[in-house]
Design an enzyme around this catalytic site. Sequence first.
Site, mmCIF file in Angstrom:
data_model
loop_
_atom_site.group_PDB
_atom_site.id
_atom_site.type_symbol
_atom_site.label_atom_id
_atom_site.label_comp_id
_atom_site.label_asym_id
_atom_site.label_seq_id
_atom_site.Cartn_x
_atom_site.Cartn_y
_atom_site.Cartn_z
ATOM 1 N N THR A 1 0.838 -1.199 0.000
ATOM 2 C CA THR A 1 0.000 0.000 0.000
ATOM 3 C C THR A 1 0.874 1.250 0.000
ATOM 4 O O THR A 1 0.618 2.204 -0.741
ATOM 5 C CB THR A 1 -0.939 0.002 1.223
ATOM 6 O OG1 THR A 1 -1.747 -1.173 1.173
ATOM 7 C CG2 THR A 1 -1.824 1.229 1.243
ATOM 8 N N HIS A 2 1.917 1.239 0.798
ATOM 9 C CA HIS A 2 2.867 2.360 0.823
ATOM 10 C C HIS A 2 3.537 2.504 -0.544
ATOM 11 O O HIS A 2 3.699 3.622 -1.048
ATOM 12 C CB HIS A 2 3.915 2.140 1.923
ATOM 13 C CG HIS A 2 4.979 3.178 1.954
ATOM 14 N ND1 HIS A 2 4.727 4.512 2.177
ATOM 15 C CD2 HIS A 2 6.318 3.065 1.784
ATOM 16 C CE1 HIS A 2 5.861 5.188 2.148
ATOM 17 N NE2 HIS A 2 6.843 4.324 1.903
ATOM 18 N N ALA A 3 3.914 1.386 -1.148
ATOM 19 C CA ALA A 3 4.548 1.422 -2.465
ATOM 20 C C ALA A 3 3.611 2.043 -3.496
ATOM 21 O O ALA A 3 4.036 2.868 -4.318
ATOM 22 C CB ALA A 3 4.956 0.011 -2.882
ATOM 23 N N GLN B 1 3.535 5.751 -3.068
ATOM 24 C CA GLN B 1 4.736 6.386 -3.609
ATOM 25 C C GLN B 1 4.682 6.450 -5.132
ATOM 26 O O GLN B 1 5.098 7.443 -5.740
ATOM 27 C CB GLN B 1 5.992 5.640 -3.150
ATOM 28 C CG GLN B 1 6.244 5.728 -1.662
ATOM 29 C CD GLN B 1 6.330 7.169 -1.182
ATOM 30 O OE1 GLN B 1 7.160 7.939 -1.654
ATOM 31 N NE2 GLN B 1 5.466 7.542 -0.269
#
Length: 105
Positions: A78-80, A83
Amino acid sequence: MVNIEKISETAMGVITYSGMAKSCYMEALALAKQGKFTEADEKIQEGGKHFVEAHNGHMDVLQAEMNTEEPQISLLMTHAEDQLMAAETLKTVILELIELYRERK
């Protein structure tokens, strides 16, 4: 079956390449502010190559999910994705700003 190690590895690649793309885009803006438009264009292209690498990693995870019909999501992924989207948004804004600098010169 979900391979969390593979997903984590891919997510880290997406994060890394997205960050490299964002850095290139920011460098392009700084170059454009100095009137160095050829160099700015080159940095945008370099950033685009990093973005493609990030996008390809993300696509691999999506394809794995389609093939296995199992969710391939994690907090790291999810963070990727965040970004990756931030890099794309930043590029769009910076391209507009560079165009404004071009018009002023």
